[in-house]
Design an enzyme around this catalytic site. Structure first.
Site, PDB file in Angstrom:
ATOM      1  N   GLU A 169       2.075  -1.171  -3.429  1.00 52.83           N
ATOM      2  CA  GLU A 169       2.553  -1.170  -4.815  1.00 52.83           C
ATOM      3  C   GLU A 169       4.016  -1.436  -4.804  1.00 52.83           C
ATOM      4  OE1 GLU A 169      -0.650   1.968  -6.658  1.00 52.83           O
ATOM      5  OE2 GLU A 169       1.206   2.702  -6.071  1.00 52.83           O
ATOM      6  N   GLU A 276      -7.035  -0.644  -5.495  1.00 50.67           N
ATOM      7  CA  GLU A 276      -7.228   0.907  -5.821  1.00 50.67           C
ATOM      8  C   GLU A 276      -7.664   1.039  -7.299  1.00 50.67           C
ATOM      9  OE1 GLU A 276      -3.585   3.024  -4.999  1.00 50.67           O
ATOM     10  OE2 GLU A 276      -3.226   1.717  -3.434  1.00 50.67           O
TER      11      GLU A 276
END
Length: 377
Positions: A169, A276
């Site tokens: 991320e 995710e």
């Protein structure tokens, strides 16, 4: 045998003399069908196995988790790696051991380099303690040598990942402040790209047969176009755009999600992996930990927080990914489907889970209907 030789000769003459190459094309093997990844992040398994957590099938019979989910259709398992783990989990030793088990099931393996000693996300990208106080040049050497060592060790034990993720991320960059691209570091994209390039170079040098796909990971579908646009001038050698989508933190507009995914594909020409994703099967809880999602205003109105709603959400997600233009939607990875509460309902335990209502196993650790999505796609 003589007939066989005559047949081959005849086919060769026909194909050479044919004006439309029809027979020659018929003899060519078909293009392999692209893999659609139906993945799970099982990074908690090493820890959960230490607590002897038991998972069950729909009938309540105990199962071995990894074998069960791969038999249900899971074909990609993601593991995160911390440099020098603060809590003893997600170490290179853990990853190497579980990667062997992944490969033995016939599943693909995705390695998630956090480049940190603990969790890395858009708000926290702390370099490993061992790398702090380095110069820019020193940390570029460090990320290259570390990445190369890890990938070499995995290759040497025949568990080379199919996909390697360079940072977790990384909306705001990583290895702050060396590779930070946020706030006062908004003009620091060159340093971030240089670090990513060194990590990629290390992978490519080990992966001499070019089997590994490189993924860059952004946490937000809605805002990811900006990130990948900023990286365009640096011509980084990556293959996959990895995205997180959690409706409690992002837009709940399903059309907007689909439009953003389609724009990413047509703008950058990269494959897209929803690396995710998760959705609750209830808003209740099974331990003394606060959950990441627990109220109706956090969910998508079209999908109820029920086992049926969780499955319907996954059906929508798979359809949306498969409709990304030019077949650039290559799959999904369900985050922590196994992070159940342990032991059940014991409020004296300080551990437990903040995720048990988003797992793919219910509070009795029985498989939920959403697992059918892995079998049917």
């Amino acid at each position: 045998m003589k007939y066989f030789k005559f047949l081959l000769l005849s086919l060769t003459i026909i194909s050479c003399n044919s004006s439309d190459n029809t027979i020659e094309e018929d003899l060519m093997p078909p293009d392999p069908t692209p893999v659609f990844y139906k993945g799970m992040d099982l990074s908690f398994q090493s820890e959960l196995e230490d607590h002897s957590v038991t998972y069950r099938d729909v009938n309540g019979s105990p199962v071995d988790l990894l074998n069960y989910v791969t038999n249900k259709g899971t074909n990609l398992v993601r593991l995160k790696l911390w440099h020098t783990s603060q809590n003893g989990e997600n170490t290179l030793s853990d990853v190497k051991a579980y990667a062997t088990r992944i490969k033995n099931t016939g599943s693909n393996f995705l390695l998630d380099f956090h480049y940190s000693d603990f969790w890395a996300d858009p708000g926290t990208q702390t370099p490993p303690v061992a790398w702090q106080n380095m110069t820019n040049e020193e940390i570029r050497i460090a990320i290259y040598e570390y990445t190369k060592d890890v990938v070499t060790q995995l290759k040497n034990q025949n568990t080379l990942p199919e996909i390697i993720q360079i940072g977790n991320e990384t909306d705001s960059g990583f290895l702050w402040n060396y590779g930070k691209v946020w706030d006062e570091f908004s003009n620091n994209w060159g340093n971030y790209a240089a670090l990513v390039r060194e990590a990629i170079r290390a992978v490519r040098e080990v992966d001499t047969e070019n089997k590994v796909k490189i993924m860059l990971h952004h946490s937000n579908v809605e805002h990811s176009i900006y990130f990948f646009t900023e990286l365009e001038p640096f011509a980084l050698d990556y293959d996959i755009i990895g995205l997180s989508y959690y409706p409690q933190y992002q837009t709940k507009d399903l059309n907007l999600v689909a439009n953003k995914l389609n724009t990413l594909a047509t703008t950058f020409g990269k494959d897209i992996l929803m690396v995710e994703v998760a959705y609750p099967f209830t808003l209740q809880w099974d331990d003394n930990q606060n959950n990441y999602i627990g109220s109706l205003n956090q969910i998508i109105p079209e999908f109820s927080p029920t086992p049926e709603g969780q499955k319907a959400y996954m059906e929508w997600l798979v359809t949306t990914i498969k409709n990304i233009p030019e077949n650039h939607g290559i799959g999904f990875c369900y985050w922590a489907p196994d992070w159940v509460s342990y032991p059940n309902n014991d409020t004296s335990v300080s551990g437990g889970s903040a995720w048990e209502n988003q797992c793919l196993f219910d509070f009795d650790h029985k498989a939920l209907p959403a697992l059918d999505i892995f079998s049917n796609n």
